[in-house]
Design a protein around this motif. Structure first.
Motif, PDB file in Angstrom:
ATOM      1  N   ALA A   1       0.812  -1.219   0.000  1.00  0.00           N
ATOM      2  CA  ALA A   1       0.000   0.000   0.000  1.00  0.00           C
ATOM      3  C   ALA A   1       0.844   1.267   0.000  1.00  0.00           C
ATOM      4  N   THR A   2       2.104   1.150   0.394  1.00  0.00           N
ATOM      5  CA  THR A   2       2.980   2.332   0.451  1.00  0.00           C
ATOM      6  C   THR A   2       3.790   2.533  -0.828  1.00  0.00           C
ATOM      7  N   GLN A   3       3.676   1.616  -1.786  1.00  0.00           N
ATOM      8  CA  GLN A   3       4.582   1.615  -2.935  1.00  0.00           C
ATOM      9  C   GLN A   3       3.988   2.112  -4.241  1.00  0.00           C
ATOM     10  N   GLY A   4       2.691   2.174  -4.337  1.00  0.00           N
ATOM     11  CA  GLY A   4       2.106   2.531  -5.624  1.00  0.00           C
ATOM     12  C   GLY A   4       2.294   1.395  -6.620  1.00  0.00           C
ATOM     13  N   ASP A   5       2.635   1.735  -7.862  1.00  0.00           N
ATOM     14  CA  ASP A   5       2.828   0.716  -8.895  1.00  0.00           C
ATOM     15  C   ASP A   5       4.134  -0.025  -8.647  1.00  0.00           C
ATOM     16  N   ILE A   6       4.069  -1.332  -8.502  1.00  0.00           N
ATOM     17  CA  ILE A   6       5.250  -2.147  -8.206  1.00  0.00           C
ATOM     18  C   ILE A   6       5.700  -2.845  -9.488  1.00  0.00           C
ATOM     19  N   PRO A   7       6.887  -2.506 -10.015  1.00  0.00           N
ATOM     20  CA  PRO A   7       7.349  -3.071 -11.293  1.00  0.00           C
ATOM     21  C   PRO A   7       7.947  -4.474 -11.141  1.00  0.00           C
ATOM     22  N   ALA A   8       7.096  -5.441 -10.809  1.00  0.00           N
ATOM     23  CA  ALA A   8       7.536  -6.832 -10.662  1.00  0.00           C
ATOM     24  C   ALA A   8       6.812  -7.701 -11.680  1.00  0.00           C
ATOM     25  N   LYS A   9       7.553  -8.630 -12.273  1.00  0.00           N
ATOM     26  CA  LYS A   9       6.934  -9.505 -13.269  1.00  0.00           C
ATOM     27  C   LYS A   9       5.903 -10.421 -12.629  1.00  0.00           C
ATOM     28  N   GLU A  10       6.185 -10.850 -11.398  1.00  0.00           N
ATOM     29  CA  GLU A  10       5.247 -11.693 -10.666  1.00  0.00           C
ATOM     30  C   GLU A  10       5.080 -11.113  -9.269  1.00  0.00           C
ATOM     31  N   LEU A  11       3.853 -10.842  -8.888  1.00  0.00           N
ATOM     32  CA  LEU A  11       3.560 -10.188  -7.612  1.00  0.00           C
ATOM     33  C   LEU A  11       2.645 -11.094  -6.800  1.00  0.00           C
ATOM     34  N   LEU A  12       3.017 -11.322  -5.539  1.00  0.00           N
ATOM     35  CA  LEU A  12       2.271 -12.250  -4.704  1.00  0.00           C
ATOM     36  C   LEU A  12       2.006 -11.623  -3.339  1.00  0.00           C
ATOM     37  N   LEU A  13       0.754 -11.726  -2.896  1.00  0.00           N
ATOM     38  CA  LEU A  13       0.388 -11.240  -1.565  1.00  0.00           C
ATOM     39  C   LEU A  13       0.780 -12.301  -0.541  1.00  0.00           C
ATOM     40  N   ALA A  14       1.538 -11.888   0.448  1.00  0.00           N
ATOM     41  CA  ALA A  14       2.041 -12.829   1.451  1.00  0.00           C
ATOM     42  C   ALA A  14       0.936 -13.231   2.419  1.00  0.00           C
ATOM     43  N   GLU A  15       0.779 -14.536   2.575  1.00  0.00           N
ATOM     44  CA  GLU A  15      -0.131 -15.055   3.586  1.00  0.00           C
ATOM     45  C   GLU A  15       0.653 -15.323   4.871  1.00  0.00           C
ATOM     46  N   GLU A  16      -0.022 -15.670   5.927  1.00  0.00           N
ATOM     47  CA  GLU A  16       0.605 -15.888   7.220  1.00  0.00           C
ATOM     48  C   GLU A  16       1.737 -16.916   7.122  1.00  0.00           C
ATOM     49  N   GLY A  17       2.943 -16.511   7.519  1.00  0.00           N
ATOM     50  CA  GLY A  17       4.085 -17.433   7.558  1.00  0.00           C
ATOM     51  C   GLY A  17       4.850 -17.561   6.259  1.00  0.00           C
ATOM     52  N   ASP A  18       4.323 -16.992   5.151  1.00  0.00           N
ATOM     53  CA  ASP A  18       4.979 -17.153   3.847  1.00  0.00           C
ATOM     54  C   ASP A  18       6.379 -16.532   3.831  1.00  0.00           C
ATOM     55  N   ILE A  19       6.493 -15.320   4.324  1.00  0.00           N
ATOM     56  CA  ILE A  19       7.783 -14.627   4.257  1.00  0.00           C
ATOM     57  C   ILE A  19       8.826 -15.359   5.087  1.00  0.00           C
ATOM     58  N   ARG A  20       8.440 -15.855   6.236  1.00  0.00           N
ATOM     59  CA  ARG A  20       9.393 -16.597   7.080  1.00  0.00           C
ATOM     60  C   ARG A  20       9.908 -17.844   6.359  1.00  0.00           C
ATOM     61  N   ARG A  21       9.106 -18.449   5.518  1.00  0.00           N
ATOM     62  CA  ARG A  21       9.510 -19.672   4.827  1.00  0.00           C
ATOM     63  C   ARG A  21      10.634 -19.438   3.815  1.00  0.00           C
ATOM     64  N   VAL A  22      10.731 -18.232   3.295  1.00  0.00           N
ATOM     65  CA  VAL A  22      11.757 -17.965   2.281  1.00  0.00           C
ATOM     66  C   VAL A  22      12.821 -16.981   2.755  1.00  0.00           C
ATOM     67  N   SER A  23      12.628 -16.401   3.935  1.00  0.00           N
ATOM     68  CA  SER A  23      13.527 -15.354   4.404  1.00  0.00           C
ATOM     69  C   SER A  23      14.867 -15.901   4.867  1.00  0.00           C
TER      70      SER A  23
END
Length: 249
Positions: free
Chosen positions: A53-75
């Motif tokens: 919400a703070t970024q405006g248009d995000i120039p990413a080829k693939e964009l994914l909304l993080a669900e609970e625990g997702d970021i920890r799995r790849v961080s």
């Protein structure tokens, strides 16, 4: 939903072999990713709604909304933040680094990712836009180095090349390095162009490279008669040297 295959692909980028094979690297953290988005091609990005919400248009080829625990799995961070992204590695040529008109840093065997990242950050602060690294210097695209750069890689081009070959291509330029038998940096005339060589944490500048240095500098302790530690950390030394060059500019 974050698939097991995607988790495996991203986790593999912790290792240089896979970063080189895929031509990709990982960046994570709210500010770091935001800084990188407009300097590198983003292949994949996953973030929480609050960050998006703070970024405006995000120039990413693939964009994914993080669900609970997702970021920890790849961080790769102990305390993950709100966003993880995969970027394509840039392609630069050492020929872009011209010490005849600007200062260029040359790193000779820097091993510690934290030191390398800090030096990249220092280079950005002091307006040094090119760093030439020996092939045995730590990988600037590793997760640990990436975190240490604090986004400075968006403004500094890091090249991997033989430092001796690079110096030999620019024989008419001043080549600076720090040595115990060098001349006091605070008394020496300094230029605003040339090559500044920083060496390995334990062994310093290797003899083959040292033989090509024509401007030997020394960072004195204070006061001269006082007993001090044996040496400075390479990133600390780089900060002193770069600051002194810019102070004279």
């Amino acid at each position: 939903m974050l698939s097991k295959t995607k988790i495996k692909e991203i986790r593999a980028l912790e290792y240089k072999k896979f970063r080189d094979e895929q031509g990709l690297f990982v960046a994570e953290g709210n500010k770091l990713v935001a800084d990188m988005l407009h300097s590198f091609d983003c292949e994949w990005l996953m973030a929480r709604t609050s960050w998006m919400a703070t970024q405006g248009d995000i120039p990413a080829k693939e964009l994914l909304l993080a669900e609970e625990g997702d970021i920890r799995r790849v961080s790769f961070m102990k305390t993950p933040q709100d966003v993880v992204a995969v970027f394509r590695k840039p392609t630069y040529s050492p020929d872009e680094a011209n010490p005849a008109s600007r200062l260029v840093l040359a790193l000779d065997g820097i091993q510690d990712p934290g030191n390398l990242g800090t030096i990249v950050r220092l280079a950005d602060w002091f307006g040094i836009e090119h760093i030439v690294c020996s092939h045995d210097t730590a990988d600037v695209f590793s997760p640990k180095t990436m975190q240490a750069t604090m986004g400075a890689l968006a403004h500094v081009k890091v090249h991997y090349a033989d430092p001796e070959e690079f110096i030999n291509k620019h024989k008419n330029c001043p080549v600076y390095g720090t040595f115990l038998d060098g001349e006091n940096i605070y008394n020496r005339q300094l230029t605003q162009h040339g090559i500044i060589v920083m060496g390995n944490e334990g062994n310093g500048i290797r003899p083959e490279t040292a033989a090509l240095i024509n401007e030997k500098l020394y960072i004195p302790s204070y006061p001269p008669s006082r007993e001090t530690t044996e040496s400075l950390n390479v990133a600390m030394a780089a900060a002193i040297v770069c600051a002194e060059f810019r102070r004279r500019g």
